[in-house]
Scaffold this active site. Structure first.
Site, PDB file in Angstrom:
ATOM      1  N   LEU A  71      41.587   3.386 -15.111  1.00 59.55           N
ATOM      2  CA  LEU A  71      40.835   4.350 -15.908  1.00 59.55           C
ATOM      3  C   LEU A  71      39.551   3.692 -16.388  1.00 59.55           C
ATOM      4  CD1 LEU A  71      40.332   6.922 -17.592  1.00 59.55           C
ATOM      5  CD2 LEU A  71      41.865   5.956 -19.348  1.00 59.55           C
ATOM      6  N   SER A 128      29.006  -7.802 -24.276  1.00 57.88           N
ATOM      7  CA  SER A 128      27.599  -8.156 -24.088  1.00 57.88           C
ATOM      8  C   SER A 128      27.408  -9.591 -24.567  1.00 57.88           C
ATOM      9  CB  SER A 128      26.718  -7.217 -24.917  1.00 57.88           C
ATOM     10  OG  SER A 128      25.385  -7.685 -24.998  1.00 57.88           O
ATOM     11  N   TYR A 184      23.873  -3.217 -33.087  1.00 59.26           N
ATOM     12  CA  TYR A 184      24.540  -3.269 -31.786  1.00 59.26           C
ATOM     13  C   TYR A 184      25.359  -4.552 -31.650  1.00 59.26           C
ATOM     14  CZ  TYR A 184      24.997  -3.610 -26.677  1.00 59.26           C
ATOM     15  OH  TYR A 184      25.484  -3.749 -25.396  1.00 59.26           O
TER      16      TYR A 184
END
Length: 284
Positions: free
Chosen positions: A6, A138, A151
């Site tokens: 998924l 990240s 972020y």
């Protein structure tokens, strides 16, 4: 070995590359997205590659949507072997200028959405005593960067979440956890973030402006060194899926390795810290 996979955020960029490469490797792929009207890019890519995937509606900010998607897969396949938490959104703006509604949205999409989806699949993986949750993080989850503090905070949260799950769910239930840490990706993601600076008022004529201009110039100057294609990042994810002993964290390029090196040199894949925490907290 065929796996049922998924993927969230599969309408563009890395999500499309992940879906195509996973399907090409022979896996049963469920590619999900919030807005099914945006599936044209995925359909074009799978058609060009000569592969097929099942497209599902899934909004990582909506528990009901997630539960419905997971239920459909379990009904059809009886299992979910791999969850790739890929959905996310960038945000470039100083804390002083950020609206709290924007902060909450960034955290919800990039972190809480990961928790929601993971929470939905873990019960099924626990019963199976196997599974792999891969979170697309990240380098911003390891290294704070100018104008990216909101972020980065969300991606730092993903790092801690992944580490914590790996120290007790993995040894007891056989479910692996990995956070993949790209630098920049050459997709509309990077372009949309720079555009967003202007759209959200980030180019206000104030004391932050020269600092922001230096940041943007630096981002453009890094160019080829920092930015990878979505396909290159997807290849790293695919190696994690096929690994017998997958890493807890992994960077995706030489540039991202160098940027994060002061934090990762002593334990690049996170396995040493996992072992230390398992021993110190659980006696394993």
């Amino acid at each position: 070995m065929q796996r049922t996979i998924l993927i969230t955020g599969a309408s563009t960029g890395l999500g499309v590359s992940l879906a195509v490469q996973a399907a090409r490797a022979g896996h049963k792929v469920y590619a999900s997205m919030r807005n099914m009207d945006k599936r044209a890019g995925l359909d074009a890519a799978t058609s060009a590659a000569g592969v097929s995937v099942t497209c599902l509606q899934l909004d990582v900010q909506d528990d009901t949507s997630i539960a419905a998607a997971v239920a459909k897969i379990i009904s059809a396949e009886g299992r979910i072997d791999v969850l790739i938490n890929n959905a996310g959104a960038g945000y470039v703006r100083s804390t002083e200028q950020a609206l709290m509604s924007e902060v909450e949205w960034v955290m919800d999409v990039n972190f809480t959405g990961v928790v929601r989806c993971t929470k939905a699949v873990i019960p099924h993986m626990r019963v199976a005593r196997s599974g792999h949750v891969i979170n697309i993080g990240s380098v911003g989850g390891l290294v704070g960067q100018p104008f990216n503090e909101i972020y980065c905070a969300a991606k730092f949260a993903v790092e801690g979440y992944t580490e914590a799950l790996a120290c007790y769910v993995t040894p007891h239930f056989g479910i692996n956890f990995t956070v993949v840490e790209p630098g920049g990706i050459k997709t509309e993601f990077a372009n949309s973030v720079l555009k967003q600076v202007g759209d959200t008022g980030g180019l206000l004529d104030d004391e932050y402006l020269p600092i922001l201009q230096a940041y943007i110039s630096g981002s453009q100057a890094r160019g080829e060194a920092a930015y990878q294609t979505a396909d290159e990042v997807a290849e790293v994810v695919m190696r994690c899926i096929s690994a017998n002993n997958p890493p807890i964290r992994t960077r995706t390029s030489d540039w991202s390795e160098e940027l994060c090196s002061l934090k990762t040199e002593s334990d690049p894949d996170g396995k040493r810290l996992q072992a230390k925490v398992m021993q110190g907290f659980l006696g394993l």
